[in-house]
Design a protein around this motif. Structure first.
Motif, short mmCIF file in Angstrom:
data_model
loop_
_atom_site.label_atom_id
_atom_site.label_comp_id
_atom_site.label_asym_id
_atom_site.label_seq_id
_atom_site.Cartn_x
_atom_site.Cartn_y
_atom_site.Cartn_z
N ALA A 375 27.87 -0.96 13.64
CA ALA A 375 28.93 -0.09 13.11
C ALA A 375 30.00 -0.01 12.79
O ALA A 375 30.83 0.20 12.75
CB ALA A 375 28.09 0.91 12.07
N GLY A 376 30.18 -0.64 14.73
CA GLY A 376 30.99 -1.68 15.45
C GLY A 376 31.86 0.44 15.89
O GLY A 376 32.98 0.22 16.18
N ARG A 377 31.34 0.98 16.13
CA ARG A 377 31.44 1.88 16.78
C ARG A 377 31.83 2.15 18.18
O ARG A 377 31.54 0.93 18.81
CB ARG A 377 30.43 3.07 16.34
N PRO A 378 32.93 3.25 18.93
CA PRO A 378 33.21 3.03 19.67
C PRO A 378 32.52 2.52 21.30
O PRO A 378 31.27 3.38 20.57
CB PRO A 378 34.11 4.23 20.50
N ALA A 379 32.32 2.29 21.82
CA ALA A 379 30.52 1.56 23.03
C ALA A 379 30.64 2.76 23.77
O ALA A 379 29.19 3.07 24.10
CB ALA A 379 32.03 0.51 23.89
N GLU A 380 31.83 3.98 23.35
CA GLU A 380 30.97 5.38 24.13
C GLU A 380 30.52 6.47 23.52
O GLU A 380 29.40 6.42 23.59
CB GLU A 380 32.67 6.07 24.67
N GLU A 381 30.55 5.71 21.95
CA GLU A 381 29.21 6.84 20.71
C GLU A 381 27.96 6.08 21.06
O GLU A 381 27.41 7.10 21.47
CB GLU A 381 30.76 6.30 20.19
N ALA A 406 34.55 0.62 31.01
CA ALA A 406 35.74 0.07 31.22
C ALA A 406 36.28 1.16 30.18
O ALA A 406 38.27 1.53 29.90
CB ALA A 406 35.79 -1.20 30.09
N GLN A 407 36.06 1.60 28.44
CA GLN A 407 37.04 2.44 28.50
C GLN A 407 36.83 4.19 28.32
O GLN A 407 38.17 4.84 28.68
CB GLN A 407 35.92 3.03 26.70
N ALA A 408 36.21 4.54 29.20
CA ALA A 408 36.39 5.70 30.26
C ALA A 408 37.38 5.50 31.35
O ALA A 408 37.95 6.58 31.27
CB ALA A 408 35.27 6.61 30.62
N GLU A 409 37.56 4.22 31.63
CA GLU A 409 38.37 4.13 32.95
C GLU A 409 39.67 4.23 32.19
O GLU A 409 40.98 5.10 33.68
CB GLU A 409 37.88 2.92 33.50
N HIS A 410 39.70 3.40 31.05
CA HIS A 410 40.99 3.50 30.62
C HIS A 410 41.41 5.02 30.53
O HIS A 410 42.92 5.25 29.52
CB HIS A 410 41.12 2.70 29.47
N ALA A 417 33.07 7.12 33.17
CA ALA A 417 32.56 6.16 33.96
C ALA A 417 31.23 5.59 34.38
O ALA A 417 30.51 4.81 34.66
CB ALA A 417 34.03 5.43 34.42
N ALA A 418 31.47 6.53 35.39
CA ALA A 418 30.88 6.38 36.78
C ALA A 418 29.16 7.19 35.82
O ALA A 418 28.05 6.39 36.52
CB ALA A 418 30.91 7.93 38.19
N ARG A 419 28.89 8.00 34.68
CA ARG A 419 28.11 8.19 34.57
C ARG A 419 27.03 7.25 33.59
O ARG A 419 26.19 6.65 33.39
CB ARG A 419 27.50 9.54 33.06
N TYR A 420 28.04 5.82 32.96
CA TYR A 420 27.10 4.98 31.97
C TYR A 420 27.04 3.72 33.54
O TYR A 420 25.80 2.97 32.57
CB TYR A 420 28.78 4.22 31.46
N LEU A 421 27.87 4.01 34.29
CA LEU A 421 27.47 3.02 35.62
C LEU A 421 26.31 2.99 36.38
O LEU A 421 25.70 2.11 36.99
CB LEU A 421 29.04 2.47 35.95
N TYR A 422 25.73 4.04 36.22
CA TYR A 422 24.60 5.05 37.14
C TYR A 422 23.14 4.21 36.35
O TYR A 422 22.51 3.93 36.71
CB TYR A 422 24.70 6.39 37.35
N ARG A 423 23.94 3.99 34.74
CA ARG A 423 22.51 3.68 33.99
C ARG A 423 22.70 1.97 34.27
O ARG A 423 21.21 1.81 34.48
CB ARG A 423 22.72 3.82 32.46
N VAL A 424 23.44 1.96 34.19
CA VAL A 424 23.83 -0.10 34.51
C VAL A 424 23.41 0.08 35.77
O VAL A 424 22.26 -1.47 36.42
CB VAL A 424 24.71 -0.67 34.54
#
Length: 964
Positions: A375-381, A406-410, A417-424
Motif C-alpha cells: 500500500a506504499g506505507r512508510p517503511a517504519e510502519e 534509515a528513516q529512524a536515523e533521519h 534504527a537499532a531495533r530494526y537493524l538487529y532483526r536484519v
C-alpha cells in the motif's frame, strides 16, 4: 464519584476513583499556576487508567489547558518518536507549515523529522539533540498560548526516543505551565525501562497507583448493572474472583446478567464458573455465536489497530461493506471502542489475538506487513509489523527493515534504527551491510556494543578500501568511551595495510581515503597521554597535505596541534592552522577548534576568535549543544588569557549553566575548569574550588588537554587561598604530566612561571633555577612576545636587586607588545613591588598605578585590589577598588544583557544559549535590578560605559565593546 457511563463504554468504571481524579485535577491546577509536574498512573490492565484519564480530560481543569492526548501501542513500540507523533499528530504540522505556523517558529522547526510520517531521506541524518531541542520549543510555543497537558496512555509501549524527549522537556520545565500524565500497565515490561525510570526519578514526579476495588465499590457497580439490590456476599465473591479489577468486574457482571443470574446468594456459584477469565471467555463466546467473518475482522483490527476499512478487509479477506457491518456489531457488544476504530481495550486485544493461535497469528502479521508495504506505507510502519513476526525475517523484510532504520536515523531516533537493524542481523549474521549501520546507530547510545560490532565488521571486510571507512568509524566511536589505545592500534594497522595497497602515488579518491584515516588516527591518538607519543612519531614522517579537501583540512588542523605542542616553530604551526581554515566550505568542528587552539597559543587573536565564532554559529544553527559548550568553554579560556575577563566569565558561566540540564554533564570538565580559572582572578577562589570539586570525569588524569587545565586551576585556587605548598605540589604535577604528554609550548599553562612566582613569594627563589632555565628554553623556541614575557617574569621574580628589576622591566615590555593584558598587569604589579622592596617608592607607585589601571581594565579584580593596596602602602593615593554596576552582573547575566541590548528578544536569546525563556526572564530581571534600569532600551547605554584607557586591547575587544 462519577455517576455516568464513561467514554470507555463501561458503566461505573470510575467507581472508587474519586481521590485519584481529584489528585489529577490538583496537579493540573498547579501546572496552570506555573508549577510543572509529571504524574504516572500505574496499575494492571483493566484497573481503570484509561477511564480515569478520559474523566480527567473531560473535567473543568483541562478545559483551561491545551490538551494533547495520545495512546501507544505494541505495533509502534519500536518506532522512532512514535509516542511523540501520537501526542502531536492531531496538530497536523508538516514541513509545508514551517514558514507560516506560529507553532513552528524558531527552533521548533527542528521537530519536523520527529513529527512527519515520511521523514526526509536526502542529505545527512538528523542528530538526536536538534530534534529534542525542536520538540522542546514546539511545546514552549504551545505553552506560550496557555497551560499545556500531555497525556500518554499505555506508556509501557512507548518508544525510547519519545520518553527521552519527555525527560528532556521535564528537566527544562521549571516554572512552566506544563503537566505530563503517563499511564502504565504494571504487569507489562516497558519497551524502554531505563528511560521510563529516568522520568520517574524526576524531582517533580509523582505516582498514582490505582488499587483494586473494594467489595463495597463492586456492590455499587453491581447495583448499576442489575438495577436491583445486591447481596454483600455476592459483591465480595465477585471482587475476590476478579481481584477488584474494574474491567473484569464489569464484564463478569454483564455476563451474569445475560445469563439471568441474580445478584444474591444463589448467584455466587455462577461467579466461580465464569471466573477471572471472563474477557477471554466472552470474546470466544461472541465469536462462536457470530459468523466467521466477524472474528476475522476483529482479528485484523487487533493486528493492524486503527486502519482504513479497505486494509482491514484485505487482511481479513472480507469486503469493505462487511467490515463496516462487523465494526457496528462489535461496537454494540463493547468489543470496539465507542470513539475510535480500534478495540475497546488492550485486554480485549490480547483476548482476540490469543484466540487466533501462535502460528496463524505469525502468518497474519507477516501478511499485514506485506499488505502495508504494497500500500506504499512508510517503511517504519511496515517494519513495526515485521518486528512482531517471530523467527528469522524473510528476504523482503530485510529490505524494509533497512529502509525503516534509515528513516529512524533521519528522525534522530537511533534506538529505533537499532531495533530494526538487529532483526536484519538475525537474518544476515555475516553481512557488513548489517553490522556497520547498526554500529552507527549505536555509537551514541551504546558505544561499547557499537565497538563490538565494528570489530566484527573489520574481520568480515576483505577489501582494504572497504575496511578503511569502518576503521574510521571505529576510531571515532572509541573516543566516546576513552579507548584511544585501541583506536590507535586498529587505525595504525589499517593505515599500514592501506598504504601498502595504494602505493606511493594513489589516485585522488584513494588519497582522500588515506588522509581520512590519517586524520582520524591523529584525532584518536591526540586525546590521551597513552597514545600521543605514538601518533607524534608516526606523523613526524608524513608530509603536510595541501589542504584542498575536507579530509586534508582536518588533517592540517590536527597536525597544527602537534606542532603547537612541540613548541618549536610558531611560523609552521600558524601556517598549518591558516591553511586548515582557508576553505570557504563548511568546516568541521574539529578543524575549527584545533586551529583556534594553535592560533591562540601563537597570539594570533583575530584568527583564533574568528574560528571559534564560526564554530559557535555552527553549534547554534545545528543545535549541537556538546560542541557549542566545548567551544564556548575554550573561548572563555582564550579570552581569559588575553585579558578580556568579563567576556570570558560570560562564556564560561553560560557553558556551566547549559550543562546543568544535560545528562552527559559528568563527562565534561572544560566548562567548570574555565569558570573556576576566571573566578580566581575575580577574587573568588573558594567558589572556584567548589566548582572544581564537582568534576567527576573518569580517567581525567589520562587526557592531554583537560587534565592540565584542571590542575592549573586547582593550583591557582590553592595559592589564592594561602596554601603555597599545595599549589606547588599541583604545579609540579602539572609540569610532570605535560612532560609525559610531550607538551613543550611555553604559552600553554606556563606552570613553571607560576611555580617561580610562588617560590619567590615564599622566599625560596633559590629553588627556582631549573624552572627559570626550562622556561627560557621553551620561550626561545616558540619566540612570541608572550612567551618571552613569561620567561623574563620568571627570571625577574627569582632574581634579587637591580638585576631582577631589569628582568621584570623586560617582561613588562614583552607583554605590552602582546595581547596578554592580564599578564601585563601582573608584571607591572610585580615590578612595582620589587621597586618598593629596594627603596624606590616613586618608581614603584608609577608601576603599581599602571597595574591597577590594567587589571581593572581587563576585569582582574583580585589583582587590581592587591595592586591598589600595595600602592597605598607605598605612599600613593587611590580610592578603594569597587565594582561597577556592570561588574556586579554574573557571567550569564552579562551575556543575556549584551544580547538584549543588541535587540535580541527573550526567545532568541534562549534559543541561542540553549536555556529556557523563563531563565532568560529571570536573568533580565536581575540585570535590571543590579543596573537600576527599568527596560531593555536602557541597557545599551549602561553596558557601554567607557572604561579606563587600554591601548593594548586587541582589535576584537575594541570591536566587541563598540557593539554594546
Amino acid at each position: 464519584m462519577v455517576d455516568r457511563k464513561t467514554d470507555s463504554g463501561l458503566p461505573g468504571a470510575l467507581v472508587g476513583r474519586v481521590a485519584e481524579l481529584e489528585a489529577l485535577t490538583a496537579h493540573a491546577e498547579a501546572a496552570q499556576r506555573g508549577r510543572s509536574g509529571v504524574v504516572v498512573l500505574s496499575g494492571p490492565a483493566g484497573i481503570g487508567k484509561t477511564s480515569l484519564l478520559r474523566a480527567f480530560l473531560d473535567g473543568d481543569a483541562c478545559r483551561k489547558m491545551t490538551v494533547l492526548h495520545g495512546v501507544c501501542g505494541e505495533v509502534v513500540a519500536g518506532a522512532g518518536y512514535g509516542g511523540v507523533r501520537a501526542l502531536f499528530g492531531g496538530l497536523g504540522l508538516s514541513a509545508e507549515d514551517a514558514q507560516d505556523s506560529p507553532l513552528l517558529r524558531g527552533s521548533a522547526r527542528r521537530a519536523l523529522p520527529a513529527l512527519s510520517p515520511h521523514p526526509g531521506e536526502e542529505g545527512p541524518s538528523t542528530a538526536v539533540y536538534p530534534v529534542l531541542h525542536g520538540l522542546y520549543w514546539l511545546a514552549a510555543n504551545l505553552m506560550a498560548q496557555g497551560p499545556l497537558v500531555l497525556v500518554l496512555d499505555d506508556v509501557h509501549w512507548c518508544d525510547e526516543r519519545s520518553l527521552r524527549w519527555i525527560d528532556f522537556l521535564l528537566r527544562r520545565a521549571d516554572q512552566l505551565p506544563l503537566l505530563v500524565v503517563l499511564a502504565q500497565r504494571t504487569e507489562a515490561e516497558p519497551v524502554a525501562p531505563a528511560a521510563l525510570a529516568d522520568i520517574l526519578a524526576q524531582p517533580r514526579s509523582s505516582v498514582i497507583r490505582l488499587h483494586p476495588l473494594t467489595r463495597t465499590e463492586v456492590a455499587e457497580m453491581a447495583r448499576r448493572v442489575f438495577a436491583a439490590p445486591v447481596a454483600l456476599s455476592f459483591a465480595e465473591r465477585a471482587a475476590a474472583v476478579c481481584r477488584g479489577n474494574p474491567l473484569t468486574v464489569t464484564r463478569l457482571l454483564r455476563e451474569l446478567r445475560a445469563k439471568g443470574v441474580s445478584p444474591d446468594e444463589s448467584g455466587i456459584r455462577e461467579i466461580a464458573e465464569v471466573g477471572q477469565y471472563v474477557v477471554a471467555m466472552s470474546v470466544r463466546a461472541l465469536f462462536d455465536a457470530r459468523p466467521g467473518w466477524v472474528r476475522d475482522v476483529a482479528t485484523a483490527i487487533a493486528v493492524l489497530g486503527e486502519e482504513d476499512p479497505e486494509h482491514i478487509g484485505a487482511l481479513a479477506g472480507v469486503p469493505a461493506a462487511r467490515v463496516a457491518e462487523a465494526v457496528d456489531l462489535l461496537r454494540g457488544v463493547e468489543v470496539m471502542a465507542p470513539d475510535r476504530a480500534d478495540l475497546a481495550h488492550d485486554v480485549v486485544r490480547s483476548a482476540v489475538l490469543d484466540a487466533t493461535g501462535e502460528e496463524p497469528l505469525a502468518e497474519l502479521r507477516a501478511r499485514a506487513a506485506l499488505l502495508l508495504s504494497d500500500a506504499g506505507r512508510p517503511a517504519e510502519e511496515v517494519a513495526n509489523q515485521v518486528l512482531l513476526v517471530p523467527g528469522t525475517p524473510q528476504p523482503w523484510m530485510g529490505w524494509v527493515l533497512r529502509e525503516a532504520a534509515a528513516q529512524a536515523e533521519h528522525r534522530g531516533a537511533p534506538e529505533a534504527a537499532a531495533r530494526y537493524l538487529y532483526r536484519v542481523l538475525e537474518a544476515e549474521p555475516d553481512s557488513l551491510s548489517a553490522h556497520v549501520p547498526l554500529a552507527k546507530a549505536l555509537a551514541e547510545i551504546n558505544p561499547a556494543e557499537a565497538i563490538r560490532l565494528l570489530r566484527r565488521a573489520l574481520s568480515l571486510a576483505t577489501d582494504i578500501r572497504t575496511k578503511a571507512p569502518i576503521a574510521v568509524q571505529f576510531g571515532l566511536t572509541c573516543l566516546t568511551v576513552q579507548q584511544s589505545p585501541t583506536a590507535v592500534r586498529v587505525l595504525s594497522e589499517v593505515l599500514d595495510e592501506l598504504e601498502a595497497a595504494l602505493g606511493p602515488d594513489p589516485d585522488p579518491r584513494d588519497r582522500e581515503l588515506r588522509t581520512l584515516v590519517q586524520s582520524t588516527l591523529l584525532i584518536s591518538g591526540s586525546d590521551e597521554k597513552a597514545t600521543i607519543h605514538t601518533v607524534r612519531e608516526r606523523f613526524a614522517r608524513i608530509s603536510e597535505p595541501a589542504g584542498d579537501t575536507p579530509a586534508q583540512r582536518q588533517m592540517l588542523a590536527m597536525m597544527t596541534v602537534l606542532s603547537a605542542m612541540e613548541g618549536r616553530s610558531v611560523r609552521r604551526a600558524v601556517g598549518q592552522a591558516r591553511r586548515a581554515l582557508s576553505s570557504s566550505d563548511r568546516l568541521d568542528n574539529w578543524s575549527l577548534l584545533f586551529s583556534a587552539f594553535t592560533l591562540g597559543l601563537a597570539d594570533e587573536v583575530e584568527g583564533a576568535m574568528g574560528a571559534l565564532d564560526h564554530a559557535l554559529r555552527q553549534g547554534q544553527d545545528n543545535a549541537a549543544v556538546w560542541s557549542y559548550v566545548i567551544t564556548l568553554s575554550y573561548r572563555a579560556l582564550l579570552m581569559h588569557g588575553f585579558g578580556a575577563i568579563p567576556d570570558a566569565l560570560a562564556d564560561a558561566q553560560t557553558a556551566v549553566e547549559i550543562i546543568a540540564d544535560e545528562r552527559w554533564s559528568g563527562n565534561v570538565t572544560m566548562p567548570q575548569t574555565a569558570l573556576a580559572t576566571i573566578l580566581i582572578d575575580r577574587g573568588e577562589p573558594e567558589r572556584a574550588e567548589e566548582l572544581l570539586a564537582t568534576v567527576t570525569r573518569p580517567n581525567l588524569e589520562g587526557f592531554v588537554m583537560e587534565y592540565h587545565w584542571y590542575l592549573m586551576a586547582r593550583a591557582r585556587a590553592r595559592w589564592a587561598l594561602g596554601d603555597s605548598s599545595g599549589a606547588l605540589r599541583l604545579l609540579f604535577d602539572c609540569g610532570a604530566s605535560l612532560e609525559e604528554s610531550g607538551f613543550a609550548n611555553p604559552a600553554f599553562l606556563p606552570w613553571w612561571a607560576e611555580a617561580a612566582c610562588v617560590l619567590a613569594a615564599e622566599k625560596r627563589a633559590d629553588e627556582a633555577g631549573d624552572l627559570v632555565e626550562h622556561g627560557a628554553e621553551l620561550a626561545r623556541r616558540w619566540s612570541t612576545p608572550r612567551a618571552f614575557g613569561l620567561a623574563a617574569l620568571a627570571r625577574g621574580v627569582t632574581t634579587p636587586g637591580e638585576a631582577g628589576i631589569a628582568r621584570l622591566t623586560e617582561a613588562v615590555e614583552h607583554f605590552s607588545g602582546s595581547p596578554a593584558r592580564a599578564e601585563h598587569a601582573r608584571a607591572e604589579f610585580l615590578l612595582g613591588g620589587a621597586l618598593l622592596d629596594i627603596g624606590r617608592p616613586r618608581d614603584a607607585r608609577e608601576r603599581l598605578r599602571s597595574a591597577v589601571d590594567l587589571a581593572q581594565g581587563c576585569g582582574a579584580l583580585a589583582l587590581a585590589k592587591d595592586a591598589r593596596n600595595r600602592l597605598v602602602a607605598a605612599g600613593g593615593r587611590m580610592r578603594e577598588i569597587t565594582a561597577s554596576p556592570v561588574d556586579l552582573l554574573t557571567g550569564t547575566e552579562r551575556k543575556v544583557a549584551q544580547m538584549a541590548s543588541s535587540g535580541a528578544g527573550n526567545r532568541e536569546i534562549a534559543e541561542s544559549l540553549f536555556v529556557t525563556v523563563r531563565t532568560v526572564e529571570t536573568h533580565l530581571t536581575s540585570v535590571y535590578r543590579k543596573l537600576s534600569v527599568s527596560q531593555r532600551g536602557e541597557l545599551a547605554s549602561v553596558l557601554s560605559t567607557p572604561r579606563l584607557p587600554d591601548p593594548q586591547a586587541p582589535a576584537w575587544v575594541s570591536a566587541s565593546r563598540g557593539r554594546r
